[in-house]
Design an enzyme around this catalytic site. Sequence first.
Site, PDB file in Angstrom:
ATOM      1  N   HIS A  88       0.980  -1.064   0.086  1.00 52.32           N
ATOM      2  CA  HIS A  88       0.044   0.054  -0.029  1.00 52.32           C
ATOM      3  C   HIS A  88       0.883   1.160  -0.021  1.00 52.32           C
ATOM      4  O   HIS A  88       1.062   2.110   0.823  1.00 52.32           O
ATOM      5  CB  HIS A  88      -0.972  -0.288   1.129  1.00 52.32           C
ATOM      6  CG  HIS A  88      -1.877   0.963   1.355  1.00 52.32           C
ATOM      7  ND1 HIS A  88      -1.948   2.316   1.310  1.00 52.32           N
ATOM      8  CD2 HIS A  88      -3.349   0.599   1.487  1.00 52.32           C
ATOM      9  CE1 HIS A  88      -3.154   2.791   1.560  1.00 52.32           C
ATOM     10  NE2 HIS A  88      -4.067   1.960   1.536  1.00 52.32           N
TER      11      HIS A  88
ATOM     12  N   GLU B 117      -1.012   1.655  -5.148  1.00 54.18           N
ATOM     13  CA  GLU B 117      -0.779   0.408  -4.741  1.00 54.18           C
ATOM     14  C   GLU B 117      -0.711  -0.621  -5.327  1.00 54.18           C
ATOM     15  O   GLU B 117      -1.488  -0.875  -6.505  1.00 54.18           O
ATOM     16  CB  GLU B 117      -1.876   0.071  -3.430  1.00 54.18           C
ATOM     17  CG  GLU B 117      -1.989   1.575  -2.516  1.00 54.18           C
ATOM     18  CD  GLU B 117      -3.504   1.576  -1.971  1.00 54.18           C
ATOM     19  OE1 GLU B 117      -4.183   2.743  -1.728  1.00 54.18           O
ATOM     20  OE2 GLU B 117      -3.844   0.495  -1.555  1.00 54.18           O
TER      21      GLU B 117
HETATM   22  O1  TA6 Z   1      -6.181   2.682  -0.494  1.00 55.96           O
HETATM   23  C1  TA6 Z   1      -7.245   2.291  -0.421  1.00 55.96           C
HETATM   24  C2  TA6 Z   1      -7.905   2.173   0.822  1.00 55.96           C
HETATM   25  O2  TA6 Z   1      -8.590   0.877   1.112  1.00 55.96           O
HETATM   26  C3  TA6 Z   1      -8.911   3.307   1.161  1.00 55.96           C
HETATM   27  O3  TA6 Z   1     -10.228   2.649   0.939  1.00 55.96           O
HETATM   28  C4  TA6 Z   1      -8.528   3.727   2.605  1.00 55.96           C
HETATM   29  O4  TA6 Z   1      -9.366   3.088   3.365  1.00 55.96           O
HETATM   30  C5  TA6 Z   1      -7.119   3.546   2.569  1.00 55.96           C
HETATM   31  O5  TA6 Z   1      -7.060   1.940   2.059  1.00 55.96           O
HETATM   32  C6  TA6 Z   1      -6.507   3.645   4.007  1.00 55.96           C
HETATM   33  O6  TA6 Z   1      -6.914   2.491   4.721  1.00 55.96           O
HETATM   34  P1  TA6 Z   1      -6.667   2.615   6.400  1.00 55.96           P
HETATM   35  O7  TA6 Z   1      -7.083   1.471   7.000  1.00 55.96           O
HETATM   36  O8  TA6 Z   1      -4.915   2.579   6.497  1.00 55.96           O
HETATM   37  O9  TA6 Z   1      -6.947   4.025   6.952  1.00 55.96           O
END
Ligand code: TA6
Length: 294
Positions: free
Chosen positions: A162, A266
């Site tokens: 990510h 990501e």
């Molecule tokens: O980056 C995509 C995602 O799934 C978004 O929907 C957002 O939730 C992000 O990840 C960050 O997630 P987190 O649990 O780290 O706040």
Amino acid sequence: MSSAAPKNEISGSAVLATGTGGLPKLAITTPWSTAEIYRHGGQVTRFQLNGQPPLLWLSEKSLFTSGKAIRGGVPVCFPWFGPRPGKPAHGYARITEWDLATTATLADGRVNVQLRLPKCAGGAEAFGGDVELNVTVGETLTLELRASNSTSAPLQFENCLHSYFTVGDIAQISVTGLQGGNYWDKVGPATERSETAAAIRFTSEVDRVYTNTTGPVEIHDPVLRRIIQVEKSGSASTVVWNPWVEKSQAMADFGATEYRQMVCVESGNVAPNDLTLAPGQTAVLQVVLGSRAV
Ligand code: TA6
């Protein structure tokens, strides 16, 4: 005459140190770059080429504490992606203390670090197989997430590196390499759409899971005058995310205006690209992150 390495230096260019929140980290220096890796989450939190702004973004409000994910760098989303009721979002790997297996300074000056996810991690949700993260720091940053099925039954899972990237101004960047792909738009009710733009631009919240995309993606940044390259293998999904104003202000570990200086591109295998490993099989997800001045 070889001099004994300082007691906490475990490799020519990797030094164990106490990081933010008192968490153990590796501080890495190479001829081209510096980086930091925390055992917490097995997370690369910093990668910066000499003379350039940091490549990876890290929130100034990130928490560095047990049970919480670090906001920035490259969180390891495993063995699932996204929210699950009553379970940690994006899986348990990014809130687990990984074991530091080896560090090595390679003959060409790059530094390699291997970390392993403890098999006991995840409790009832444990993946069951073996999970290792290989990080190589040099003129680029390579992360390789290896999941092996050492059990006697098939294992189904998702994985995603990510990556958070530093940009000069989200409103002035563009992301290329995804034209022609289909994506799930997760802003509002999940809706499947086709990407018709050669260059994706950001004027509001963007949260997209591009499916069946295996090619490289570039982030064009006219403010920092660079192009960030995201190359990958073993990945069929690409996620593009910027929370914009409201979503970022709703997160305690995200500065009120920090959304302007970051974008996530990501790389992983996210439903419907999730994976199933037969006994004895291994899945290797690799990203190579770099940049060139323009
Ligand atoms: O980056 C995509 C995602 O799934 C978004 O929907 C957002 O939730 C992000 O990840 C960050 O997630 P987190 O649990 O780290 O706040």
